[in-house]
Motif scaffolding. Structure first.
Motif, mmCIF file in Angstrom:
data_model
loop_
_atom_site.group_PDB
_atom_site.id
_atom_site.type_symbol
_atom_site.label_atom_id
_atom_site.label_comp_id
_atom_site.label_asym_id
_atom_site.label_seq_id
_atom_site.Cartn_x
_atom_site.Cartn_y
_atom_site.Cartn_z
ATOM 1 N N VAL A 297 0.854 -1.177 0.000
ATOM 2 C CA VAL A 297 0.000 0.000 0.000
ATOM 3 C C VAL A 297 0.896 1.236 0.000
ATOM 4 O O VAL A 297 1.876 1.302 0.754
ATOM 5 C CB VAL A 297 -0.948 0.029 1.220
ATOM 6 N N THR A 298 0.577 2.203 -0.858
ATOM 7 C CA THR A 298 1.414 3.395 -1.018
ATOM 8 C C THR A 298 0.557 4.643 -0.970
ATOM 9 O O THR A 298 -0.531 4.683 -1.552
ATOM 10 C CB THR A 298 2.163 3.352 -2.372
ATOM 11 N N VAL A 299 1.045 5.666 -0.275
ATOM 12 C CA VAL A 299 0.418 6.988 -0.283
ATOM 13 C C VAL A 299 1.377 7.952 -0.969
ATOM 14 O O VAL A 299 2.540 8.059 -0.583
ATOM 15 C CB VAL A 299 0.104 7.486 1.143
ATOM 16 N N GLN A 300 0.886 8.639 -1.983
ATOM 17 C CA GLN A 300 1.688 9.625 -2.711
ATOM 18 C C GLN A 300 0.980 10.975 -2.663
ATOM 19 O O GLN A 300 -0.188 11.084 -3.027
ATOM 20 C CB GLN A 300 1.892 9.200 -4.163
ATOM 21 N N VAL A 301 1.695 12.002 -2.192
ATOM 22 C CA VAL A 301 1.157 13.358 -2.129
ATOM 23 C C VAL A 301 1.917 14.207 -3.138
ATOM 24 O O VAL A 301 3.154 14.214 -3.148
ATOM 25 C CB VAL A 301 1.313 13.960 -0.717
ATOM 26 N N GLU A 302 1.183 14.928 -3.995
ATOM 27 C CA GLU A 302 1.824 15.723 -5.028
ATOM 28 C C GLU A 302 1.046 17.010 -5.275
ATOM 29 O O GLU A 302 -0.165 17.077 -5.062
ATOM 30 C CB GLU A 302 1.927 14.925 -6.334
ATOM 31 N N ALA A 303 1.773 18.038 -5.717
ATOM 32 C CA ALA A 303 1.153 19.316 -6.075
ATOM 33 C C ALA A 303 1.059 19.406 -7.592
ATOM 34 O O ALA A 303 1.977 18.983 -8.302
ATOM 35 C CB ALA A 303 1.972 20.480 -5.535
ATOM 36 N N SER A 304 -0.073 19.973 -8.075
ATOM 37 C CA SER A 304 -0.246 20.079 -9.522
ATOM 38 C C SER A 304 -1.244 21.177 -9.845
ATOM 39 O O SER A 304 -2.411 21.100 -9.435
ATOM 40 C CB SER A 304 -0.736 18.743 -10.097
ATOM 41 N N SER A 305 -0.805 22.197 -10.540
ATOM 42 C CA SER A 305 -1.632 23.266 -11.106
ATOM 43 C C SER A 305 -2.791 23.707 -10.206
ATOM 44 O O SER A 305 -3.956 23.523 -10.549
ATOM 45 C CB SER A 305 -2.200 22.827 -12.471
ATOM 46 N N GLY A 306 -2.442 24.249 -9.056
ATOM 47 C CA GLY A 306 -3.451 24.820 -8.174
ATOM 48 C C GLY A 306 -4.164 23.854 -7.266
ATOM 49 O O GLY A 306 -5.118 24.230 -6.579
ATOM 50 N N CYS A 307 -3.730 22.594 -7.253
ATOM 51 C CA CYS A 307 -4.377 21.620 -6.371
ATOM 52 C C CYS A 307 -3.324 20.726 -5.722
ATOM 53 O O CYS A 307 -2.158 20.705 -6.130
ATOM 54 C CB CYS A 307 -5.393 20.768 -7.134
ATOM 55 N N VAL A 308 -3.749 20.012 -4.701
ATOM 56 C CA VAL A 308 -2.902 19.004 -4.054
ATOM 57 C C VAL A 308 -3.629 17.672 -4.179
ATOM 58 O O VAL A 308 -4.827 17.582 -3.877
ATOM 59 C CB VAL A 308 -2.653 19.325 -2.571
ATOM 60 N N ARG A 309 -2.916 16.656 -4.636
ATOM 61 C CA ARG A 309 -3.512 15.323 -4.816
ATOM 62 C C ARG A 309 -2.884 14.325 -3.831
ATOM 63 O O ARG A 309 -1.680 14.338 -3.607
ATOM 64 C CB ARG A 309 -3.314 14.821 -6.243
#
Length: 383
Positions: A297-309
């Motif tokens: 199980v993996t959690v990935q946090v990333e920023a992209s064009s005005g949002c956070v995923r």
């Protein structure tokens, strides 16, 4: 008629005098209170780019000299936290147009000391000469923020402990119950023997203990989501690092494989940290429910064009296509027991979606049977 008019004018003037005197007394009282306040009160003339008034708290709270406040202002602004400056520039541009009344948090750096966090309560006014005045109060909330960080860290450790309690201890009781049921069927004992009675006690105790543990975890999640939302601008990596590390530690104790990654640069969002941690914890817990032993199980946090995923990915059994449209419904018909017999109320994902909606975000899923699942939370990024 002249006498009536004269009397009316006299009463009118008296009323005006009363109003003028009242406003004068009120203004004097306000300035007295502002002067005595432990908060920093100020009045700033936008056109003149000058501070017209600052109270005595400026000296004790920010360490300046009130008579030299305009000369000290550039140095004070240089102490603003670098990550807050662009955000505050945008806020200021809207504020001077009279369109902002919301409070905002401001961080100041101090050499060799912890940063200070202030809550700015602003008010935009226009004086008789047409000048735009920014009035406001700075309230030092550093102690409250430190307390909140400690509380969030405690909640992260508590959630990890509950996960261990639910999976490890709950799994042990489930195994005891299965063995007891097997012995009842396979071992020949008379109904009135002590062994039969002890097996019955063992079966009842393990079943009740397992239900108690799972109810405790469910109640904790449900009670946490019912509290009022408390959004604040936070650095996402900083506030999620501890909860994710605790999850990694807890799942490692259980023998599961869990990894996470955070953005390399600071990323900011408006979060209720405790509730958002509950969303991630619940998504990770669900992922392990449907991932066989040895899975990942993996959690990935990333920023992209005005949002956070936030991606929560597993390589488990996946979700049948027919169930996916109903996943986020309350008491969903898509609920299934976990691979190790974990029950489900059909509420977890519905509550997760509700919390994400409160953050003006979205919760989606991509899954295929036998190929695992990826749940994605997307929320707005702030400066």
């Amino acid at each position: 008629m002249k006498e009536i008019k004269s009397e009316t004018e006299r009463k009118g003037l008296s009323f005006v005098h009363i109003i003028v005197n009242f406003m004068s007394d009120f203004a004097a009282l306000y300035w007295e209170q502002a002067e005595a306040s432990p908060q920093v009160h100020f009045v700033y003339d936008v056109a003149a780019a000058r501070v017209l008034f600052v109270n005595a708290a400026y000296e004790t709270v920010l360490g300046g000299h009130r008579e030299a406040v305009n000369a000290e202002l550039p140095a004070l602004l240089d102490r603003l936290h670098p990550d807050d400056r662009a955000y505050l520039v945008q806020y200021w541009q809207v504020l001077v147009r009279g369109q902002v009344t919301d409070e905002v948090e401001v961080r100041f750096l101090r050499p060799g000391q912890p940063e200070q966090t202030f809550c700015l309560t602003p008010y935009c006014s226009v004086n008789g000469a047409g000048s735009v005045l920014i009035c406001g109060a700075l309230r030092d909330i550093s102690a409250a923020k430190s307390y909140q960080r400690n509380a969030d860290a405690f909640n992260a450790r508590k959630n990890a402990a509950l996960e261990i309690l639910s999976h490890d201890l709950g799994g042990s009781f489930a195994m005891v119950q299965q063995i007891t049921d097997y012995l009842v069927m396979e071992v020949a004992v008379t109904a009135d023997s002590q062994a039969a009675q002890l097996l019955q006690v063992l079966a009842t105790t393990s079943r009740n203990s397992l239900k108690l543990i799972r109810d405790l975890v469910a109640i904790e999640f449900l009670s946490g989501t019912s509290a009022a939302l408390q959004l604040e601008r936070v650095e996402v990596g900083a506030v999620l690092r501890e909860p994710l590390a605790q999850l990694q530690l807890g799942q490692g104790v259980l023998g599961f494989h869990f990894q996470y990654s955070l953005p390399p640069e600071p990323v900011y969002a408006q979060l209720d940290v405790n509730k958002f941690n509950q969303v991630l914890t619940n998504l990770v817990s669900n992922a392990f429910k449907f991932t066989p032993d040895g899975g990942q199980v993996t959690v990935q946090v990333e920023a992209s064009s005005g949002c956070v995923r936030f991606h929560v990915h597993d390589d488990g059994v996946g979700i049948p296509a027919a169930l996916q449209p109903h996943l986020f419904e309350r008491f969903t018909p898509a609920r299934r027991p976990g691979l190790r017999g974990e029950p489900t109320t059909g509420l977890g994902l519905s509550l997760c979606k509700t919390i994400v909606d409160w953050h003006r975000g979205t919760l989606t899923v991509v899954s295929a049977e036998g190929e695992g699942s990826t749940f994605t939370v997307e929320i707005p990024q702030v400066g």
